[in-house]
Design a protein around this motif. Sequence first.
Motif, PDB file in Angstrom:
ATOM      1  N   HIS A 267       0.850  -1.191   0.000  1.00 54.52           N
ATOM      2  CA  HIS A 267       0.000   0.000   0.000  1.00 54.52           C
ATOM      3  C   HIS A 267       0.885   1.240   0.000  1.00 54.52           C
ATOM      4  O   HIS A 267       1.614   1.510   0.965  1.00 54.52           O
ATOM      5  CB  HIS A 267      -0.917  -0.024   1.223  1.00 54.52           C
ATOM      6  N   VAL A 268       0.816   2.029  -1.067  1.00 54.14           N
ATOM      7  CA  VAL A 268       1.760   3.129  -1.281  1.00 54.14           C
ATOM      8  C   VAL A 268       1.729   4.160  -0.145  1.00 54.14           C
ATOM      9  O   VAL A 268       2.775   4.443   0.463  1.00 54.14           O
ATOM     10  CB  VAL A 268       1.510   3.800  -2.650  1.00 54.14           C
ATOM     11  N   PRO A 269       0.588   4.761   0.203  1.00 57.71           N
ATOM     12  CA  PRO A 269       0.605   5.762   1.287  1.00 57.71           C
ATOM     13  C   PRO A 269       1.019   5.162   2.637  1.00 57.71           C
ATOM     14  O   PRO A 269       1.669   5.829   3.442  1.00 57.71           O
ATOM     15  CB  PRO A 269      -0.849   6.262   1.342  1.00 57.71           C
ATOM     16  N   MET A 270       0.643   3.902   2.878  1.00 60.12           N
ATOM     17  CA  MET A 270       0.995   3.279   4.149  1.00 60.12           C
ATOM     18  C   MET A 270       2.503   3.112   4.286  1.00 60.12           C
ATOM     19  O   MET A 270       3.079   3.329   5.358  1.00 60.12           O
ATOM     20  CB  MET A 270       0.301   1.923   4.264  1.00 60.12           C
ATOM     21  N   LEU A 271       3.172   2.758   3.196  1.00 62.45           N
ATOM     22  CA  LEU A 271       4.626   2.596   3.253  1.00 62.45           C
ATOM     23  C   LEU A 271       5.344   3.941   3.287  1.00 62.45           C
ATOM     24  O   LEU A 271       6.452   4.030   3.818  1.00 62.45           O
ATOM     25  CB  LEU A 271       5.122   1.758   2.069  1.00 62.45           C
ATOM     26  N   GLU A 272       4.708   4.964   2.713  1.00 58.18           N
ATOM     27  CA  GLU A 272       5.309   6.295   2.842  1.00 58.18           C
ATOM     28  C   GLU A 272       5.352   6.711   4.307  1.00 58.18           C
ATOM     29  O   GLU A 272       6.275   7.384   4.759  1.00 58.18           O
ATOM     30  CB  GLU A 272       4.509   7.317   2.027  1.00 58.18           C
ATOM     31  N   ALA A 273       4.325   6.308   5.057  1.00 56.50           N
ATOM     32  CA  ALA A 273       4.266   6.653   6.486  1.00 56.50           C
ATOM     33  C   ALA A 273       5.054   5.675   7.348  1.00 56.50           C
ATOM     34  O   ALA A 273       5.327   5.965   8.520  1.00 56.50           O
ATOM     35  CB  ALA A 273       2.801   6.697   6.944  1.00 56.50           C
ATOM     36  N   ASN A 274       5.417   4.509   6.804  1.00 56.18           N
ATOM     37  CA  ASN A 274       6.133   3.478   7.566  1.00 56.18           C
ATOM     38  C   ASN A 274       7.268   2.918   6.712  1.00 56.18           C
ATOM     39  O   ASN A 274       7.322   1.723   6.406  1.00 56.18           O
ATOM     40  CB  ASN A 274       5.180   2.351   7.973  1.00 56.18           C
TER      41      ASN A 274
ATOM     42  N   PRO B 127      10.746   4.533  -9.711  1.00 53.77           N
ATOM     43  CA  PRO B 127       9.846   4.719  -8.568  1.00 53.77           C
ATOM     44  C   PRO B 127       9.936   6.115  -7.964  1.00 53.77           C
ATOM     45  O   PRO B 127      11.013   6.718  -7.922  1.00 53.77           O
ATOM     46  CB  PRO B 127      10.329   3.661  -7.572  1.00 53.77           C
ATOM     47  N   THR B 128       8.805   6.599  -7.500  1.00 54.93           N
ATOM     48  CA  THR B 128       8.744   7.875  -6.787  1.00 54.93           C
ATOM     49  C   THR B 128       8.226   7.674  -5.366  1.00 54.93           C
ATOM     50  O   THR B 128       7.937   8.639  -4.676  1.00 54.93           O
ATOM     51  CB  THR B 128       7.815   8.865  -7.521  1.00 54.93           C
ATOM     52  N   ASN B 129       8.110   6.416  -4.944  1.00 56.14           N
ATOM     53  CA  ASN B 129       7.603   6.139  -3.600  1.00 56.14           C
ATOM     54  C   ASN B 129       8.383   4.962  -3.006  1.00 56.14           C
ATOM     55  O   ASN B 129       9.087   4.235  -3.712  1.00 56.14           O
ATOM     56  CB  ASN B 129       6.101   5.837  -3.637  1.00 56.14           C
ATOM     57  N   VAL B 130       8.236   4.797  -1.700  1.00 56.71           N
ATOM     58  CA  VAL B 130       8.967   3.748  -0.987  1.00 56.71           C
ATOM     59  C   VAL B 130       8.575   2.372  -1.492  1.00 56.71           C
ATOM     60  O   VAL B 130       9.436   1.493  -1.689  1.00 56.71           O
ATOM     61  CB  VAL B 130       8.711   3.863   0.533  1.00 56.71           C
ATOM     62  N   MET B 131       7.279   2.170  -1.725  1.00 51.62           N
ATOM     63  CA  MET B 131       6.831   0.846  -2.168  1.00 51.62           C
ATOM     64  C   MET B 131       7.511   0.466  -3.485  1.00 51.62           C
ATOM     65  O   MET B 131       8.044  -0.638  -3.639  1.00 51.62           O
ATOM     66  CB  MET B 131       5.305   0.844  -2.336  1.00 51.62           C
ATOM     67  N   GLY B 132       7.490   1.370  -4.467  1.00 47.84           N
ATOM     68  CA  GLY B 132       8.114   1.073  -5.753  1.00 47.84           C
ATOM     69  C   GLY B 132       9.609   0.864  -5.633  1.00 47.84           C
ATOM     70  O   GLY B 132      10.187  -0.026  -6.284  1.00 47.84           O
ATOM     71  N   ALA B 133      10.255   1.689  -4.801  1.00 46.92           N
ATOM     72  CA  ALA B 133      11.707   1.557  -4.628  1.00 46.92           C
ATOM     73  C   ALA B 133      12.067   0.213  -3.997  1.00 46.92           C
ATOM     74  O   ALA B 133      13.049  -0.433  -4.411  1.00 46.92           O
ATOM     75  CB  ALA B 133      12.233   2.705  -3.765  1.00 46.92           C
TER      76      ALA B 133
END
Length: 632
Positions: free
Chosen positions: A376-383, A421-427
């Motif tokens: 989950h993209v926003p969830m991983l941005e926060a964690n 990637p531009t987010n933690v999940m993609g990276a």
Amino acid sequence: MVLTEVLRRKIEEMPRFWKRVLLIGFDVVTLIVALWASYALRYAVWWPDISPERVFLALLAPAIAIPIFIRMGLYRAVIRYLPDTAIWTILKAMAIATMIWVILVFLMEMSGRGIVPRSIPFFYFALGAALIGGSRFTTKIILSHGTGLRRDERPVFIYGSSASSVQLAQALRGSGNRFIVGLLDEDPGHHGRDVGGYRVYNPANLPRLIEQYGVQEIILSLSTISADRRRSVISSISGLGVKIRTVPDISDLVDGRYLANQIREIEIDELLGRSFVPPDPQLIDSIVKGRVIMVTGAGGSIGSELCRMIVQWRPECLVLFEANEFALYKIERELAGLTRCRIVPFLGSITHQGRVNHAIETHKVDVLYHAAAHKHVPMLEANALEGIENNVFGTLTVAKAAFEAGVGHFVLISSDKAVRPTNVMGATKRWAELIIRQMALEAERRSTGQHFCAVRFGNVLGSNGSVVPLFKQQIAEGGPVTVTNPDMTRYFMSIQEAAELIVQASALSVGGDIFLLEMGEPVRIGDLAENMIRLAGFTVRNDENAHGGIEIRVTGNRPGEKLFEELFYDMANAMATQHPKILRADTKLTDHDDVLQALQALKSAVDTKDEQAARATLFRFIGLEFPPSSTT
């Protein structure tokens, strides 16, 4: 008002047979009254002379008319749903009955003796048609007073006029609370005809028909038409504010009959326009049959669908590795009833090296599908630290254990978010791909014969955390449907197709591959939301339709979200395989010692809980290898 309500209730509670008997009896009396009134008008007296001949003619009139009315379907239609066009049928039936009555009068030589003046047939026709038609439409108003739906029956159209459509209509007649108003068919030759006792209408008139009959649902019975034509039909009726449902192909039903509980909602993937390619049995057999298979994340959306598909192809054993106890319980219980192969539930986290080693070594796993991941993209941005720990180092743990245990095939389930990637999940997914390539390189260097590969694809319809279940929930709650940006585009495929292609791609691996599933055209999220609202039987509330059913509310981009996703770093490097839906990225196996060094730096940041350093390392390493594009 009370009398009308009582009358309406009494009529509704009456059995259909006695309703017809009552209607026929009413028509007999009405025709006799019409003939009596014709004589009264002709002679300008309220009580014209009653002679034996006139009594005979009065009885002859309904004796002629009633069979004609029956033949022309005046007693087949349900008064509550009587169409306005029925007046023409009534006029036609009354005209034929009047003409036959006049012919018999002439043959019996009654007209010449003054028993039947020449104006009587005209009065009889006019009064008979007015009374017969007027009584029916008056009854319709009484029964349909108010909303038009006082009973619990729901007016329904069936799209199609084939034998299977009629069979469906007959099956629904005695079950549930649906009432079949009629059939829809695009063939002009069928319009206005009765097929199996049901009137066939032109779909072009659907907006008027829906308003006229208060139709709430259209059931598609179109199993014989092409997928493209089916999508066109669904698109044409999806904005009319009615629910659209469908039934399976009748040839697929064991007992050869439609059942009411087989009616289902149209799924959004039926509008995606994806062509169906049957799975290649040889590819699946070569990787699954008789082997010990292990799936990490077996209780998740992708993992569970992989398990459901794998057990159908007769593996020797299926090991379910899952961190969520309830999810593991559910999938183990479900699979136990689907197969005779051995199912082994294994509770544990992919970051727990001892549990992973134990699961692989104890059961001597041949093929491992690594689907466990936080996604989950926003969830991983926060964690971010947890995302890195699970997606990067969890993958490293499982891949190392598989390599050391001699697992023949290792398949990483990756994502299109791994591309620039531009987010933690993609990276983290891109790092997981690089780890798998490093393992493939080590297997090649040692000539172990092991194959490590990754399968990259876009969004899966219905997967946990995807927009489709969220939109469904919001629509069921009456809206609004929230989208971050309506112009955002995403690739979609069904979860069943994704699982089939993943297994087939794994059979094509030669080591270090990154397979790309053909995802078709990207879908605009705003269009997806509108289509789902319309398929659910609602209209979209917007500036042009201020009183529409459900609003689409724009909430703005979330952290890390891209406007569009990509499947390739370079489209020119995509190579075809023997499967038309599976492509292979042209990536040469070269040594990346810096991957191991970067992993050590990343591990150090995670261990010290330094999120900023972890993020910097996470993006800096993949950015050096593939410079990210400008923010999209």
